[in-house]
Design a protein around this motif. Structure first.
Motif, PDB file in Angstrom:
ATOM      1  N   GLU A  30       0.704  -1.142   0.042  1.00  0.00           N
ATOM      2  CA  GLU A  30      -0.133  -0.041   0.058  1.00  0.00           C
ATOM      3  C   GLU A  30       0.804   1.303  -0.006  1.00  0.00           C
ATOM      4  OE1 GLU A  30      -3.282   2.656   0.353  1.00  0.00           O
ATOM      5  OE2 GLU A  30      -3.095   0.726  -0.426  1.00  0.00           O
ATOM      6  N   ILE A  31       2.067   1.128   0.854  1.00  0.00           N
ATOM      7  CA  ILE A  31       2.999   2.414   0.587  1.00  0.00           C
ATOM      8  C   ILE A  31       3.407   2.593  -0.778  1.00  0.00           C
ATOM      9  CG2 ILE A  31       5.160   3.292   1.490  1.00  0.00           C
ATOM     10  CD1 ILE A  31       4.631   1.767   4.238  1.00  0.00           C
ATOM     11  N   VAL A  32       3.629   1.453  -1.340  1.00  0.00           N
ATOM     12  CA  VAL A  32       4.135   1.527  -2.672  1.00  0.00           C
ATOM     13  C   VAL A  32       3.287   2.101  -3.593  1.00  0.00           C
ATOM     14  CG1 VAL A  32       5.144   0.323  -4.697  1.00  0.00           C
ATOM     15  CG2 VAL A  32       6.063  -0.255  -2.436  1.00  0.00           C
ATOM     16  N   ARG A  33       1.980   1.800  -3.487  1.00  0.00           N
ATOM     17  CA  ARG A  33       0.800   2.165  -4.326  1.00  0.00           C
ATOM     18  C   ARG A  33       0.705   3.615  -4.211  1.00  0.00           C
ATOM     19  NH1 ARG A  33      -3.889   4.050  -4.212  1.00  0.00           N
ATOM     20  NH2 ARG A  33      -4.070   3.849  -2.063  1.00  0.00           N
ATOM     21  N   ARG A  34       0.894   4.263  -3.137  1.00  0.00           N
ATOM     22  CA  ARG A  34       0.648   5.632  -2.601  1.00  0.00           C
ATOM     23  C   ARG A  34       1.693   6.554  -3.430  1.00  0.00           C
ATOM     24  NH1 ARG A  34      -1.261   5.836   3.637  1.00  0.00           N
ATOM     25  NH2 ARG A  34      -2.991   4.512   3.467  1.00  0.00           N
ATOM     26  N   HIS A  35       2.880   6.032  -3.305  1.00  0.00           N
ATOM     27  CA  HIS A  35       4.073   7.149  -3.617  1.00  0.00           C
ATOM     28  C   HIS A  35       4.917   6.650  -4.733  1.00  0.00           C
ATOM     29  CE1 HIS A  35       3.529   8.709   0.286  1.00  0.00           C
ATOM     30  NE2 HIS A  35       3.506   7.635   0.994  1.00  0.00           N
ATOM     31  N   ARG A  36       4.717   5.632  -5.367  1.00  0.00           N
ATOM     32  CA  ARG A  36       5.584   5.117  -6.708  1.00  0.00           C
ATOM     33  C   ARG A  36       5.612   5.816  -7.539  1.00  0.00           C
ATOM     34  NH1 ARG A  36       5.286  -0.859  -9.336  1.00  0.00           N
ATOM     35  NH2 ARG A  36       3.401   0.236 -10.296  1.00  0.00           N
ATOM     36  N   ASP A  37       4.526   6.681  -7.884  1.00  0.00           N
ATOM     37  CA  ASP A  37       4.396   7.549  -9.069  1.00  0.00           C
ATOM     38  C   ASP A  37       5.400   8.718  -8.914  1.00  0.00           C
ATOM     39  OD1 ASP A  37       2.498   6.172 -10.339  1.00  0.00           O
ATOM     40  OD2 ASP A  37       0.866   7.608 -10.528  1.00  0.00           O
ATOM     41  N   ARG A  38       5.465   9.395  -7.797  1.00  0.00           N
ATOM     42  CA  ARG A  38       6.457  10.315  -7.435  1.00  0.00           C
ATOM     43  C   ARG A  38       7.987   9.858  -7.575  1.00  0.00           C
ATOM     44  NH1 ARG A  38       4.626  15.514  -4.281  1.00  0.00           N
ATOM     45  NH2 ARG A  38       6.067  16.170  -6.033  1.00  0.00           N
ATOM     46  N   LEU A  39       7.811   8.726  -6.889  1.00  0.00           N
ATOM     47  CA  LEU A  39       9.376   8.252  -6.731  1.00  0.00           C
ATOM     48  C   LEU A  39       9.863   8.060  -8.417  1.00  0.00           C
ATOM     49  CD1 LEU A  39       8.988   5.656  -3.815  1.00  0.00           C
ATOM     50  CD2 LEU A  39       9.960   7.904  -3.612  1.00  0.00           C
ATOM     51  N   TRP A  40       9.036   7.598  -8.910  1.00  0.00           N
ATOM     52  CA  TRP A  40       9.231   7.449 -10.526  1.00  0.00           C
ATOM     53  C   TRP A  40       9.659   8.649 -11.230  1.00  0.00           C
ATOM     54  CZ3 TRP A  40      10.891   4.608 -14.604  1.00  0.00           C
ATOM     55  CH2 TRP A  40      10.578   5.126 -15.810  1.00  0.00           C
ATOM     56  N   ALA A  41       8.769   9.666 -10.989  1.00  0.00           N
ATOM     57  CA  ALA A  41       8.968  10.760 -11.489  1.00  0.00           C
ATOM     58  C   ALA A  41      10.491  11.639 -11.330  1.00  0.00           C
ATOM     59  CB  ALA A  41       7.920  11.784 -11.323  1.00  0.00           C
ATOM     60  N   VAL A  42      10.980  11.483  -9.970  1.00  0.00           N
ATOM     61  CA  VAL A  42      12.127  12.042  -9.178  1.00  0.00           C
ATOM     62  C   VAL A  42      13.139  11.367  -9.983  1.00  0.00           C
ATOM     63  CG1 VAL A  42      13.688  12.197  -7.477  1.00  0.00           C
ATOM     64  CG2 VAL A  42      11.200  13.180  -7.469  1.00  0.00           C
ATOM     65  N   ALA A  43      12.914   9.888 -10.211  1.00  0.00           N
ATOM     66  CA  ALA A  43      13.973   8.975 -10.777  1.00  0.00           C
ATOM     67  C   ALA A  43      14.281   9.424 -12.093  1.00  0.00           C
ATOM     68  CB  ALA A  43      13.899   7.590 -10.619  1.00  0.00           C
ATOM     69  N   LEU A  44      13.093   9.476 -13.068  1.00  0.00           N
ATOM     70  CA  LEU A  44      13.140   9.878 -14.230  1.00  0.00           C
ATOM     71  C   LEU A  44      13.872  10.885 -14.575  1.00  0.00           C
ATOM     72  CD1 LEU A  44      12.417   8.597 -17.158  1.00  0.00           C
ATOM     73  CD2 LEU A  44      10.229   9.739 -17.110  1.00  0.00           C
ATOM     74  N   ARG A  45      13.460  11.984 -13.943  1.00  0.00           N
ATOM     75  CA  ARG A  45      14.313  13.485 -14.028  1.00  0.00           C
ATOM     76  C   ARG A  45      15.572  13.320 -13.901  1.00  0.00           C
ATOM     77  NH1 ARG A  45      10.477  15.879 -17.565  1.00  0.00           N
ATOM     78  NH2 ARG A  45       8.593  16.062 -16.664  1.00  0.00           N
ATOM     79  N   THR A  46      15.841  12.736 -12.907  1.00  0.00           N
ATOM     80  CA  THR A  46      17.405  12.721 -12.364  1.00  0.00           C
ATOM     81  C   THR A  46      18.244  12.139 -13.325  1.00  0.00           C
ATOM     82  OG1 THR A  46      16.454  12.984 -10.021  1.00  0.00           O
ATOM     83  CG2 THR A  46      18.857  12.250 -10.101  1.00  0.00           C
ATOM     84  N   LEU A  47      17.765  10.939 -13.667  1.00  0.00           N
ATOM     85  CA  LEU A  47      18.715   9.864 -14.481  1.00  0.00           C
ATOM     86  C   LEU A  47      18.369  10.177 -15.975  1.00  0.00           C
ATOM     87  CD1 LEU A  47      18.086   6.898 -12.446  1.00  0.00           C
ATOM     88  CD2 LEU A  47      20.410   8.116 -12.451  1.00  0.00           C
ATOM     89  N   GLY A  48      17.265  10.570 -16.562  1.00  0.00           N
ATOM     90  CA  GLY A  48      17.017  10.809 -17.730  1.00  0.00           C
ATOM     91  C   GLY A  48      16.798   9.467 -18.783  1.00  0.00           C
ATOM     92  N   ASP A  49      16.638   8.410 -17.915  1.00  0.00           N
ATOM     93  CA  ASP A  49      16.818   7.090 -18.674  1.00  0.00           C
ATOM     94  C   ASP A  49      15.625   6.373 -18.109  1.00  0.00           C
ATOM     95  OD1 ASP A  49      17.553   4.147 -18.785  1.00  0.00           O
ATOM     96  OD2 ASP A  49      18.604   5.118 -20.453  1.00  0.00           O
ATOM     97  N   ARG A  50      14.605   5.979 -19.069  1.00  0.00           N
ATOM     98  CA  ARG A  50      13.533   5.087 -18.210  1.00  0.00           C
ATOM     99  C   ARG A  50      13.872   3.848 -17.534  1.00  0.00           C
ATOM    100  NH1 ARG A  50       8.499   7.214 -19.896  1.00  0.00           N
ATOM    101  NH2 ARG A  50       7.421   5.241 -19.254  1.00  0.00           N
ATOM    102  N   GLU A  51      14.971   2.934 -18.241  1.00  0.00           N
ATOM    103  CA  GLU A  51      15.408   1.802 -17.530  1.00  0.00           C
ATOM    104  C   GLU A  51      16.125   2.006 -16.576  1.00  0.00           C
ATOM    105  OE1 GLU A  51      17.936  -2.232 -18.750  1.00  0.00           O
ATOM    106  OE2 GLU A  51      17.411  -0.580 -20.392  1.00  0.00           O
ATOM    107  N   GLU A  52      17.102   2.908 -16.281  1.00  0.00           N
ATOM    108  CA  GLU A  52      17.929   3.189 -15.186  1.00  0.00           C
ATOM    109  C   GLU A  52      16.925   3.747 -14.126  1.00  0.00           C
ATOM    110  OE1 GLU A  52      21.374   3.329 -14.414  1.00  0.00           O
ATOM    111  OE2 GLU A  52      21.222   1.778 -15.824  1.00  0.00           O
ATOM    112  N   ALA A  53      16.184   4.490 -14.477  1.00  0.00           N
ATOM    113  CA  ALA A  53      15.029   5.119 -13.469  1.00  0.00           C
ATOM    114  C   ALA A  53      14.232   3.868 -12.917  1.00  0.00           C
ATOM    115  CB  ALA A  53      14.267   6.166 -13.975  1.00  0.00           C
TER     116      ALA A  53
END
Length: 231
Positions: A30-53
């Protein structure tokens, strides 16, 4: 005993984490469900690569899953999760720093940063501006990039970004200031003739709507590369 759907939806993040530590099989999901979208957005913007993110988010979630018993409530659970995720991203960025890619591959990664719905529907000028800004952002040192992603692209207050990065607020401010100063010469040609910037049309936290690719669940440790984040 597992939490039912009503209990899970009303429980706080801290309650869910405590239930997870006690052995509840559903609480961390449930914690993952609540927060994964924002964690993903931060990772994608920081790394610039979908697989790495995606790998960084999986690393971070596995680290959080394993280190949940160390959480002492000194910050919000979401801040703790973001800190682990940013650390996982920075670890991956540092490991990849010595690997240089071809211009074609670089362009492909920048294309992947555009949301699928935007890349198809947005005006060409907006796409070009967005691409140029992301290209410039990738030239920054990892720490400056992470600060700018959190503050300028994701819209976090400086104090919250400082908690996520585990540094003083002054450090976040100085990293943002240095990052902006380094970006300025790279993006001045994007300004219009009347002195105003071309509109990006996005506003802060645009990336919240970015869809998250399927990832292995945090309990499926065999399918996830282990623990890139630091709790």
């Amino acid at each position: 005993m597992s939490t039912d759907s009503n209990e899970a939806s009303t429980a706080t993040d801290a309650d869910l984490l405590a239930l997870h530590v006690k052995g509840d099989p559903d609480a961390f999901g449930e914690i993952v469900r609540r927060h994964r979208d924002r964690l993903w957005a931060v990772a994608l913007r920081t790394l610039g690569d979908r697989e790495e993110a995606a790998d960084a988010v999986q690393d971070a979630l596995v680290s959080a899953y394993r280190a949940a018993h160390t959480f002492r409530g000194q910050s919000a659970v979401t801040t703790w999760l973001h800190r682990i995720t940013v650390n996982a991203c920075l670890d991956r960025a540092r490991k990849a720093a010595s690997r240089r890619t071809s211009p074609v591959a670089e362009t492909e990664r920048l294309e992947q940063l555009l949301e699928p719905e935007e890349s198809a529907a947005a005006p060409a000028e907006r796409e070009d501006l967005h691409r140029e800004l992301l290209r410039a952002l990738r030239t920054l040192p990892e720490e400056q990039r992470a600060a700018l992603v959190l503050v300028d692209m994701q819209g976090y207050p400086v104090a919250e970004a400082a908690a996520i990065l585990d540094v003083p607020t002054g450090t976040v401010k100085s990293r943002c200031a240095r990052g902006r100063a380094r970006l300025l010469p790279l993006v001045t040609h994007l300004r219009t003739g009347d002195g105003g910037s071309k509109p990006t049309g996005g506003g802060r936290n645009r990336a919240q709507g970015t869809s998250v690719p399927p990832t292995a669940g945090p309990t499926d440790t065999g399918a996830v590369k282990g623990g890139g984040g630091r709790a």
